[in-house]
Write an enzyme that holds these catalytic residues in place. Structure first.
Site, PDB file in Angstrom:
ATOM      1  N   ASP A 185      -2.970   1.087  16.894  1.00  9.08           N
ATOM      2  CA  ASP A 185      -1.918   0.088  17.103  1.00  9.08           C
ATOM      3  C   ASP A 185      -0.697   0.446  16.253  1.00  9.08           C
ATOM      4  O   ASP A 185      -0.420  -0.181  15.227  1.00  9.08           O
ATOM      5  CB  ASP A 185      -2.455  -1.304  16.741  1.00  9.08           C
ATOM      6  CG  ASP A 185      -1.533  -2.425  17.197  1.00  9.08           C
ATOM      7  OD1 ASP A 185      -0.585  -2.142  17.945  1.00  9.08           O
ATOM      8  OD2 ASP A 185      -1.776  -3.587  16.793  1.00  9.08           O
ATOM      9  N   HIS A 190       1.311  -2.914  19.935  1.00  5.86           N
ATOM     10  CA  HIS A 190       1.209  -4.103  20.788  1.00  5.86           C
ATOM     11  C   HIS A 190       2.533  -4.858  20.880  1.00  5.86           C
ATOM     12  O   HIS A 190       2.701  -5.696  21.761  1.00  5.86           O
ATOM     13  CB  HIS A 190       0.086  -5.029  20.301  1.00  5.86           C
ATOM     14  CG  HIS A 190       0.419  -5.851  19.101  1.00  5.86           C
ATOM     15  ND1 HIS A 190       0.135  -5.441  17.821  1.00  5.86           N
ATOM     16  CD2 HIS A 190       0.999  -7.067  18.987  1.00  5.86           C
ATOM     17  CE1 HIS A 190       0.533  -6.375  16.969  1.00  5.86           C
ATOM     18  NE2 HIS A 190       1.061  -7.367  17.642  1.00  5.86           N
ATOM     19  N   SER A 204       4.026  -9.878  13.006  1.00  4.42           N
ATOM     20  CA  SER A 204       3.260  -8.984  13.844  1.00  4.42           C
ATOM     21  C   SER A 204       4.038  -7.675  13.940  1.00  4.42           C
ATOM     22  O   SER A 204       5.210  -7.652  14.299  1.00  4.42           O
ATOM     23  CB  SER A 204       3.100  -9.616  15.229  1.00  4.42           C
ATOM     24  OG  SER A 204       2.082  -9.013  15.954  1.00  4.42           O
ATOM     25  N   ASP A 216      24.273 -14.480   4.323  1.00  2.00           N
ATOM     26  CA  ASP A 216      23.179 -14.760   3.389  1.00  2.00           C
ATOM     27  C   ASP A 216      23.691 -14.637   1.963  1.00  2.00           C
ATOM     28  O   ASP A 216      24.162 -13.570   1.554  1.00  2.00           O
ATOM     29  CB  ASP A 216      22.018 -13.785   3.615  1.00  2.00           C
ATOM     30  CG  ASP A 216      21.325 -14.016   4.945  1.00  2.00           C
ATOM     31  OD1 ASP A 216      21.251 -15.178   5.378  1.00  2.00           O
ATOM     32  OD2 ASP A 216      20.859 -13.038   5.551  1.00  2.00           O
ATOM     33  N   ARG A 219      18.023 -14.956   5.990  1.00  2.00           N
ATOM     34  CA  ARG A 219      17.861 -16.272   6.613  1.00  2.00           C
ATOM     35  C   ARG A 219      18.433 -16.190   8.028  1.00  2.00           C
ATOM     36  O   ARG A 219      19.635 -15.981   8.219  1.00  2.00           O
ATOM     37  CB  ARG A 219      18.565 -17.350   5.794  1.00  2.00           C
ATOM     38  CG  ARG A 219      18.293 -18.768   6.279  1.00  2.00           C
ATOM     39  CD  ARG A 219      18.993 -19.808   5.415  1.00  2.00           C
ATOM     40  NE  ARG A 219      18.469 -19.811   4.063  1.00  2.00           N
ATOM     41  CZ  ARG A 219      17.394 -20.482   3.658  1.00  2.00           C
ATOM     42  NH1 ARG A 219      16.709 -21.211   4.539  1.00  2.00           N
ATOM     43  NH2 ARG A 219      16.994 -20.432   2.405  1.00  2.00           N
TER      44      ARG A 219
END
EC number: 3.4.21.-
Length: 377
Positions: A223, A163, A318, A187, A181
């Protein structure tokens, strides 16, 4: 003559007789019936043990494929995907692609090494302790944004959710590796009087967007996707791959782990919720919990994880990894293994306390290895 060359000749014959009902309808891993009447799946020849062995024997003997076996393959031909011809392979003979498995099992393939730490939900992870984490960058409405995550699994491939890619191929243009970060150019962490800094991040373009052929956005099925980078990214201290559940033992372990980790910046379709890489604990739940929550059956291709703490899922990306340490290929020290992928419907920060559905990576190792083999390592 190489096997591929022998097959090229054979395929020339097979194309003529490949217009049968089976070949016209079949897709990757579709159920099919072999010429012998056995149940099978439509697979590339290198993933079918009997076919690969027969062709290898012919090659070693310097012989052409026997006419009777060429006829068998003509009848078994069921499709062509990614430029590779597929055959109906008996289910018992399906195997992972040997070249890709050799890569994953190579003693120099340094996957899943991590710095352990006691983690409370939402705490910043140690610098460079999760070196497989990837950020997916999109260009939308004149603005560049990180909207999904993923995990590095080799020098050329990122594993993520379908997705995050489906319908967005023109927007998704770059992968960032080695980040900690987001807002800082460099970093660093203070260690006593000394300041230790990670090497610079690596931004790399995408050569191919590879979505599972049976991805179903409506029902959140299959997915899973791979992103092939446009160049190899050498492993470094802050950029390394995560391990995959490539054995039956690891595949089964996915159902036995009580607590998983999600790691990320909380990147979703709405942007990033954290500037720094965070990690949280999420408990494995019985599939019945997700069946009740989502009012549908939950297949083995998905894991039911989380619930309880409303903020748990906010820390994951996600498309990012659901991971846990496990014994890997007999090594003494545990390695971090990606057992799941954060799927749609999981990252619902501050909303109802529901467990989430994660893609069960162990059920897709066959697809991962076949797709990598078909598109070049």
């Amino acid at each position: 003559m190489m096997i591929a060359s022998s097959l090229a000749v054979l395929y020339g014959i097979a194309i003529v007789s490949s217009m049968g009902v089976q070949s016209a309808r079949a897709d990757y891993a579709d159920d099919c019936t072999t010429p012998d009447g056995d149940q099978g799946q439509c697979m590339p020849f290198s993933s079918c043990r009997t076919i690969e062995e027969r062709l290898t024997e012919a090659q070693k003997a310097g012989q052409k494929v026997p006419a009777d076996y060429a006829s068998y393959l003509q009848k078994a031909l069921c499709g062509e995907f990614n430029g590779v011809r597929h055959f109906c392979c008996p289910s018992a003979n399906i195997q992972h692609n040997s070249k890709v498995m050799s890569l994953f099992k190579d003693e120099n393939f340094d996957c899943g090494n991590f710095l352990s730490q006691r983690v409370s939900n939402g705490y910043e992870v140690k610098l460079s302790s999760r070196p497989w984490m990837a950020l997916l960058r999109y260009q939308q409405f004149g603005e560049s944004r990180f909207l999904c995550g993923g995990a590095m699994i080799s020098e050329r491939y990122i594993l993520t959710a379908a997705h995050c890619v489906h319908g967005l191929q023109n927007d998704l243009y770059e992968i960032r590796l080695g980040e900690h970060r987001i807002s800082t150019e460099e970093d660093c962490r203070q260690q006593g009087r000394k300041k230790k800094c990670a090497p610079p991040v690596v931004n790399v373009g995408i050569e191919k967007h590879l979505i599972h052929e049976k991805y179903d956005a409506r029902h959140i099925m299959h997915d899973i996707a791979l992103l092939k980078l446009n160049r190899s990214v050498p492993f470094q201290k802050h950029i390394k791959p995560i391990c995959l559940p490539i054995t039956d033992e690891l595949k089964e372990k996915a159902e036995q782990i009580s607590t998983y980790f999600v790691t990320g910046w909380g990147t979703t379709e709405n942007g990033s919720s954290s500037d720094v890489l965070l990690q949280a604990n999420v408990p494995l739940q019985p599939r019945s919990a997700c069946s009740q929550a989502y009012r549908r059956a939950v297949p083995l291709s998905q894991l039911c994880v989380g619930g309880g703490d409303l903020q748990d899922s906010c820390k994951g990306d996600s498309g990012g990894p659901l991971q846990a340490p496990a014994q890997y290929l007999g090594e003494y020290a545990p390695k971090m293994v990606e057992f799941g992928i954060v799927s749609q419907g999981v990252v619902t920060c501050g909303q109802i306390s529901l467990p989430g559905l994660y893609t069960n990576v162990g059920e897709y190792v066959q697809w991962i290895t076949d797709t990598m083999a078909s598109n070049g390592l």
